[in-house]
Motif scaffolding. Structure first.
Motif, PDB file in Angstrom:
ATOM      1  N   LEU A 142       0.836  -1.192   0.000  1.00 37.47           N
ATOM      2  CA  LEU A 142       0.000   0.000   0.000  1.00 37.47           C
ATOM      3  C   LEU A 142       0.872   1.244   0.000  1.00 37.47           C
ATOM      4  CD1 LEU A 142      -2.663  -1.007   2.687  1.00 37.47           C
ATOM      5  CD2 LEU A 142      -3.056  -0.773   0.228  1.00 37.47           C
ATOM      6  N   GLY A 143       0.463   2.252  -0.757  1.00 40.21           N
ATOM      7  CA  GLY A 143       1.218   3.496  -0.816  1.00 40.21           C
ATOM      8  C   GLY A 143       0.312   4.703  -0.739  1.00 40.21           C
ATOM      9  N   GLY A 144       0.887   5.861  -0.359  1.00 36.14           N
ATOM     10  CA  GLY A 144       0.171   7.126  -0.355  1.00 36.14           C
ATOM     11  C   GLY A 144      -1.041   7.138   0.550  1.00 36.14           C
ATOM     12  N   ALA A 145      -2.118   7.808   0.075  1.00 42.87           N
ATOM     13  CA  ALA A 145      -3.350   7.894   0.851  1.00 42.87           C
ATOM     14  C   ALA A 145      -3.961   6.515   1.078  1.00 42.87           C
ATOM     15  CB  ALA A 145      -4.357   8.807   0.147  1.00 42.87           C
ATOM     16  N   ALA A 146      -3.719   5.594   0.125  1.00 43.00           N
ATOM     17  CA  ALA A 146      -4.212   4.226   0.293  1.00 43.00           C
ATOM     18  C   ALA A 146      -3.569   3.572   1.506  1.00 43.00           C
ATOM     19  CB  ALA A 146      -3.923   3.403  -0.958  1.00 43.00           C
ATOM     20  N   ALA A 147      -2.279   3.832   1.713  1.00 41.02           N
ATOM     21  CA  ALA A 147      -1.604   3.291   2.890  1.00 41.02           C
ATOM     22  C   ALA A 147      -2.177   3.900   4.156  1.00 41.02           C
ATOM     23  CB  ALA A 147      -0.101   3.563   2.797  1.00 41.02           C
ATOM     24  N   ALA A 148      -2.437   5.202   4.143  1.00 38.86           N
ATOM     25  CA  ALA A 148      -3.004   5.858   5.323  1.00 38.86           C
ATOM     26  C   ALA A 148      -4.327   5.214   5.713  1.00 38.86           C
ATOM     27  CB  ALA A 148      -3.197   7.351   5.054  1.00 38.86           C
ATOM     28  N   ALA A 149      -5.199   5.005   4.720  1.00 39.28           N
ATOM     29  CA  ALA A 149      -6.505   4.419   5.001  1.00 39.28           C
ATOM     30  C   ALA A 149      -6.410   2.939   5.344  1.00 39.28           C
ATOM     31  CB  ALA A 149      -7.430   4.620   3.796  1.00 39.28           C
ATOM     32  N   GLY A 150      -5.598   2.193   4.577  1.00 39.16           N
ATOM     33  CA  GLY A 150      -5.502   0.753   4.793  1.00 39.16           C
ATOM     34  C   GLY A 150      -4.883   0.404   6.132  1.00 39.16           C
ATOM     35  N   ILE A 151      -3.783   1.070   6.487  1.00 37.62           N
ATOM     36  CA  ILE A 151      -3.139   0.822   7.777  1.00 37.62           C
ATOM     37  C   ILE A 151      -4.075   1.169   8.915  1.00 37.62           C
ATOM     38  CG2 ILE A 151      -1.259   1.580   9.285  1.00 37.62           C
ATOM     39  CD1 ILE A 151       0.422   1.954   6.707  1.00 37.62           C
ATOM     40  N   ALA A 152      -4.765   2.302   8.788  1.00 37.06           N
ATOM     41  CA  ALA A 152      -5.693   2.710   9.842  1.00 37.06           C
ATOM     42  C   ALA A 152      -6.859   1.740   9.974  1.00 37.06           C
ATOM     43  CB  ALA A 152      -6.218   4.120   9.565  1.00 37.06           C
TER      44      ALA A 152
END
Length: 438
Positions: free
Chosen positions: A371-381
């Motif tokens: 996951l990268g970028g905003a996708a990482a922010a949402a996915g990790i959260a």
């Protein structure tokens, strides 16, 4: 929808120049993040020590205590994803500072709890205030480290959890035993105050010293900044950055969330109930309980570090994670079999803590690899917030079981079973496919 690219993990360079640059980054970032997470974890779980006095003073049942300890994670769950998306947009420095200052004040305010309702409210607000801290740091580390170096960095950050146990146990025991009656306050009230206010101070330090991105720093030379930027860009080329809505509906993200739920069930079962479990073996003094509780966490630090190093070297995370979870389950079963034998109980709890703690830095190597970028922010959260719902369910269920059976044995068996389920599920996580693959 499906965009099925096959992403090979970026292994990064390992030479003396690169090693020196990343050591420099580590010495700048990790000590501050480590201290912040110690404060975070103490403020989250010090209610486990406060219970030794608070429960009797306020006449709380085990079910009331378990619900109050766990309702923290409802607030945490509701605000986790939006908080992490805001962090990605406004920067870690401002947002992490805001999180720490607000939760430090609320944690200190727990000293004024006087009823089950006020206990539930303050714990809910504390969870809402802290939401975004942990996944925010996991996301933040992806800005500075490629995958092959991130596991070690993450393990050093996560070592704050067992260190919080090592330092917090004796410190909490000393406060409960030595501060009771000072200024007319009970020991548990001093506990919340003395462990809450330092978090506010650390929030101010974060505001002053934390750097948002590599390009913003002056303590790296232009060549050092360029080296890190190239490493991060090379890794990012193999990551997907789908829309946030797509990530929230992604099957692999939800499978990881289920695995994390199982793992954190074991962690919070240990964190919230360890003092009570030790007390049930016959140890009475609060300071003695605190000193004994430091033993499992000490061994947990060592296990976590070496497991993360092994996973990084092999770029293999599923089996490492599964093995840690099974070891943790075995330790919980052994602790139940002790039947009041302090030595055997401590051996089991130590083994359990080593296994459980070793799963976490390894686990976070999986979602951050694709996951990268905003996708990482949402996915990790999303993974973290759903997984941390176990922080609500595990303490509450153990409390209900203890009220019904007068023992934590069945509750610990339940946690062991969840760890085994997590170990099985993690083997179904497919490595290497893009995040948008469903």
């Amino acid at each position: 929808m499906s965009t099925s690219t096959i992403a090979q993990p970026y292994e990064g360079r390992f030479d003396s120049t690169s090693d020196a640059v990343y050591r420099k980054v580590g010495w700048r970032l990790i000590p501050l993040l480590f201290l912040c997470y110690i404060a975070a974890y103490l403020d989250r779980v010090n209610v486990g020590f406060a219970k030794l006095q608070m429960q009797g003073d306020l006449q709380f049942s085990d079910a009331v205590y378990g619900l109050g300890a766990g309702i923290f994670f409802i607030g945490y769950f509701l605000f986790e994803v939006p908080s992490n998306v805001v962090l990605h947009r406004v920067g870690a420095r401002r947002w992490i500072a805001r999180i720490m200052i607000t939760w430090g004040l609320l944690s200190a305010g727990t000293m004024f709890v006087s009823s089950p309702t006020s206990f539930y409210v303050i714990r809910f607000l504390l969870g809402a205030a802290e939401a975004g801290f942990f996944p925010g740091i996991i996301l933040y580390l992806t800005y500075w480290y490629p995958a092959a170096r991130r596991g070690k960095a993450t393990s050093l950050f996560l070592a704050a959890i067992p260190f919080a146990g090592i330092l917090g146990g004796p410190f909490s025991g000393w406060i409960l035993q030595g501060m009771g009656g000072v200024n007319g306050w009970a020991g548990w009230q001093w506990l919340f105050l003395l462990q809450g206010l330092p978090t506010v101070a650390l929030g101010l330090v974060v505001w002053r010293y934390l750097d948002d991105r590599v390009k913003d720093v002056r303590w790296l030379t232009p060549a050092e900044r360029e080296l890190i930027a190239r490493d991060i860009a090379a890794e990012a080329a193999g990551k997907a950055e789908p829309r946030i809505a797509s990530v929230l509906g992604n099957g692999r993200v939800w499978l990881l969330a289920l695995v994390y739920f199982a793992y954190t069930s074991g962690l919070y079962g240990i964190s919230f109930w360890l003092p009570s479990i030790i007390k049930a073996t016959g140890v009475k003094g609060a300071l003695d309980i605190g000193l004994l509780s430091a033993i499992p966490w000490t061994f947990g630090v060592v296990a976590m570090y070496f497991m993360a190093r092994s996973a990084d070297r092999r770029l293999e995370y599923r089996w490492h994670s599964a093995i840690g979870a099974v070891v943790g389950a075995a330790g919980l079963v052994l602790s139940v079999a002790s039947h009041g034998n302090v030595t055997l109980a401590m051996a089991g709890l130590t083994l359990a803590t080593m296994g459980i703690m070793s799963t976490f830095p390894v686990f976070w190597g999986m979602p951050t690899a694709f996951l990268g970028g905003a996708a990482a922010a949402a996915g990790i959260a999303l993974i973290n917030s759903f997984g941390n719902l176990s922080g609500f369910s595990a303490p509450y269920l153990i409390g209900l079981i203890k009220d019904a059976t007068q023992s934590t044995d069945a509750g610990l068996h339940m946690l062991a079973g969840l760890l085994v389920i997590g170990a099985v599920l993690v083997l179904f996580v497919k490595p290497g496919r893009a995040a948008s693959q469903r």
